[in-house]
Design a protein around this motif. Structure first.
Motif, PDB file in Angstrom:
ATOM      1  N   SER A 141      90.148 -80.855  12.206  1.00  0.00           N
ATOM      2  CA  SER A 141      89.215 -81.081  13.308  1.00  0.00           C
ATOM      3  C   SER A 141      87.938 -81.790  12.873  1.00  0.00           C
ATOM      4  O   SER A 141      87.253 -82.410  13.708  1.00  0.00           O
ATOM      5  CB  SER A 141      88.853 -79.743  13.966  1.00  0.00           C
ATOM      6  OG  SER A 141      89.965 -79.189  14.631  1.00  0.00           O
ATOM      7  N   THR A 153      92.022 -81.555  17.313  1.00  0.00           N
ATOM      8  CA  THR A 153      91.691 -80.460  18.222  1.00  0.00           C
ATOM      9  C   THR A 153      92.554 -80.501  19.481  1.00  0.00           C
ATOM     10  O   THR A 153      93.033 -79.461  19.949  1.00  0.00           O
ATOM     11  CB  THR A 153      90.203 -80.508  18.595  1.00  0.00           C
ATOM     12  OG1 THR A 153      89.430 -80.312  17.396  1.00  0.00           O
ATOM     13  CG2 THR A 153      89.850 -79.432  19.597  1.00  0.00           C
ATOM     14  N   HIS A 169      95.223 -69.625  10.203  1.00  0.00           N
ATOM     15  CA  HIS A 169      94.029 -69.308  10.984  1.00  0.00           C
ATOM     16  C   HIS A 169      94.174 -67.965  11.692  1.00  0.00           C
ATOM     17  O   HIS A 169      93.195 -67.229  11.835  1.00  0.00           O
ATOM     18  CB  HIS A 169      93.750 -70.441  11.974  1.00  0.00           C
ATOM     19  CG  HIS A 169      93.387 -71.724  11.305  1.00  0.00           C
ATOM     20  ND1 HIS A 169      94.333 -72.585  10.789  1.00  0.00           N
ATOM     21  CD2 HIS A 169      92.173 -72.271  11.033  1.00  0.00           C
ATOM     22  CE1 HIS A 169      93.719 -73.623  10.236  1.00  0.00           C
ATOM     23  NE2 HIS A 169      92.416 -73.452  10.361  1.00  0.00           N
ATOM     24  N   ASN A 173      91.816 -65.120  10.281  1.00  0.00           N
ATOM     25  CA  ASN A 173      90.764 -65.160  11.295  1.00  0.00           C
ATOM     26  C   ASN A 173      89.777 -66.290  11.022  1.00  0.00           C
ATOM     27  O   ASN A 173      88.554 -66.093  10.977  1.00  0.00           O
ATOM     28  CB  ASN A 173      90.031 -63.818  11.361  1.00  0.00           C
ATOM     29  CG  ASN A 173      89.162 -63.695  12.604  1.00  0.00           C
ATOM     30  OD1 ASN A 173      89.439 -64.314  13.618  1.00  0.00           O
ATOM     31  ND2 ASN A 173      88.101 -62.911  12.510  1.00  0.00           N
ATOM     32  N   GLN A 174      90.315 -67.480  10.850  1.00  0.00           N
ATOM     33  CA  GLN A 174      89.517 -68.662  10.525  1.00  0.00           C
ATOM     34  C   GLN A 174      89.403 -69.590  11.733  1.00  0.00           C
ATOM     35  O   GLN A 174      90.281 -69.627  12.604  1.00  0.00           O
ATOM     36  CB  GLN A 174      90.151 -69.426   9.365  1.00  0.00           C
ATOM     37  CG  GLN A 174      90.171 -68.661   8.052  1.00  0.00           C
ATOM     38  CD  GLN A 174      88.793 -68.521   7.453  1.00  0.00           C
ATOM     39  OE1 GLN A 174      88.211 -69.487   6.964  1.00  0.00           O
ATOM     40  NE2 GLN A 174      88.256 -67.304   7.483  1.00  0.00           N
ATOM     41  N   THR A 175      88.335 -70.357  11.764  1.00  0.00           N
ATOM     42  CA  THR A 175      88.113 -71.350  12.806  1.00  0.00           C
ATOM     43  C   THR A 175      88.571 -72.711  12.303  1.00  0.00           C
ATOM     44  O   THR A 175      88.279 -73.081  11.154  1.00  0.00           O
ATOM     45  CB  THR A 175      86.614 -71.418  13.173  1.00  0.00           C
ATOM     46  OG1 THR A 175      86.202 -70.137  13.648  1.00  0.00           O
ATOM     47  CG2 THR A 175      86.360 -72.474  14.242  1.00  0.00           C
ATOM     48  N   GLN A 176      89.288 -73.434  13.146  1.00  0.00           N
ATOM     49  CA  GLN A 176      89.732 -74.772  12.765  1.00  0.00           C
ATOM     50  C   GLN A 176      88.524 -75.646  12.424  1.00  0.00           C
ATOM     51  O   GLN A 176      87.539 -75.696  13.152  1.00  0.00           O
ATOM     52  CB  GLN A 176      90.524 -75.406  13.906  1.00  0.00           C
ATOM     53  CG  GLN A 176      91.872 -74.755  14.164  1.00  0.00           C
ATOM     54  CD  GLN A 176      92.956 -75.284  13.257  1.00  0.00           C
ATOM     55  OE1 GLN A 176      92.783 -76.280  12.549  1.00  0.00           O
ATOM     56  NE2 GLN A 176      94.119 -74.628  13.299  1.00  0.00           N
ATOM     57  N   LYS A 178      86.616 -75.120   9.864  1.00  0.00           N
ATOM     58  CA  LYS A 178      85.677 -74.348   9.033  1.00  0.00           C
ATOM     59  C   LYS A 178      86.454 -73.415   8.103  1.00  0.00           C
ATOM     60  O   LYS A 178      86.033 -72.291   7.840  1.00  0.00           O
ATOM     61  CB  LYS A 178      84.725 -73.544   9.920  1.00  0.00           C
ATOM     62  CG  LYS A 178      83.850 -74.408  10.815  1.00  0.00           C
ATOM     63  CD  LYS A 178      82.929 -73.561  11.666  1.00  0.00           C
ATOM     64  CE  LYS A 178      82.056 -74.433  12.555  1.00  0.00           C
ATOM     65  NZ  LYS A 178      81.144 -73.620  13.412  1.00  0.00           N
ATOM     66  N   GLU A 179      87.563 -73.892   7.579  1.00  0.00           N
ATOM     67  CA  GLU A 179      88.461 -73.067   6.776  1.00  0.00           C
ATOM     68  C   GLU A 179      87.813 -72.643   5.454  1.00  0.00           C
ATOM     69  O   GLU A 179      87.126 -73.428   4.797  1.00  0.00           O
ATOM     70  CB  GLU A 179      89.754 -73.837   6.478  1.00  0.00           C
ATOM     71  CG  GLU A 179      90.608 -74.101   7.697  1.00  0.00           C
ATOM     72  CD  GLU A 179      90.214 -75.317   8.499  1.00  0.00           C
ATOM     73  OE1 GLU A 179      90.829 -75.569   9.556  1.00  0.00           O
ATOM     74  OE2 GLU A 179      89.270 -76.032   8.062  1.00  0.00           O
TER      75      GLU A 179
END
Length: 233
Positions: A141, A153, A169, A173-176, A178-179
């Motif tokens: 992203s 995205t 993810h 519990n990660q945000t695309q 912001k790994e």
């Protein structure tokens, strides 16, 4: 079931023993030479079935199944090149696995275009259970260009409409974009980390994810600019 994807940065025959110590059930290897060039030694885990796709025998997309698993090529649209639909199965279970090595388009630099088009083309089978898309997507992203409707995205949102999510993810519990873990170190440099390798799975499989591991730079940089992504269901 353990599925691993690892872009081996070519010469897989010299590195197969390293990744096989992780005992995959399904192994996806972008930049893999033709299996005829690979010799599995007596003390190595040996695949029971193999699929390979490519133009040059030195560099293609390899898929290896182990144990009692078999591989069958589904109807593959060559317009999407290294986005290959496979049925991987045994007597009890069957998975639809899209082995992916995203290629740079001819007229621009957005690698997700082929995947975006393939997801639309294979729409019907992607609406099923036991669907996995796995490999080197060459995208994240962070590289989105808003005017490109097929950016990373938007691809994620399209897959979500089919109840397909990233195992990494979901589990961590990660945000695309912001790994916490990287799968590529550009030119093997620690200061150039990116997350571009993925294993996406349908909802019935996401609920069964047991562990998702990303290899470390220190352990893998001497073999490839990528590290493996290991997913256990």
């Amino acid at each position: 079931m353990k599925i691993i994807t690892w872009n081996c940065n070519m010469a897989f025959r010299k590195k197969a023993d390293i990744i096989l110590t992780h005992q995959p059930d399904i192994l996806i290897v972008p930049e893999c030479e033709h299996p005829d060039k690979i010799v599995f030694k007596a003390d190595m885990l040996k695949p029971t079935d193999t699929f390979w796709y490519g133009k040059s025998k030195n560099k293609g997309l390899g898929v290896f199944a182990f144990g009692d698993l078999k591989i069958k090529l589904l109807d593959h649209n060559p317009d999407f090149k290294f986005i290959v639909p496979l049925n991987i199965f045994n007597d009890e279970t069957s998975w639809t696995v899209f082995a992916i090595w995203a290629q740079k388009p001819e007229y621009h630099d957005c690698y997700t275009e082929q995947i975006w088009n393939a997801v639309h083309f294979y729409n019907d089978i992607l609406n099923s259970d036991n669907v996995i898309l796995v490999g080197d997507f060459n995208s994240n992203s962070i590289w989105d260009k808003p005017k490109r409707f097929y950016n990373h995205t938007n691809l994620l949102e399209l897959l979500e409409t089919k109840n397909i999510w990233s195992t990494y993810h979901h589990f961590h519990n990660q945000t695309q974009g912001k790994e916490r873990h990287s799968t590529l170190f550009m030119h093997r440099k620690a200061e150039r980390p990116y997350h571009i390798d993925y294993c996406f799975a349908s909802k019935n499989l996401i609920d069964k994810v047991k562990n998702v591991e990303v290899g470390t730079y220190e352990a893998w940089t001497k073999y490839s600019d990528h590290v493996p992504l290991i997913v256990e269901f």
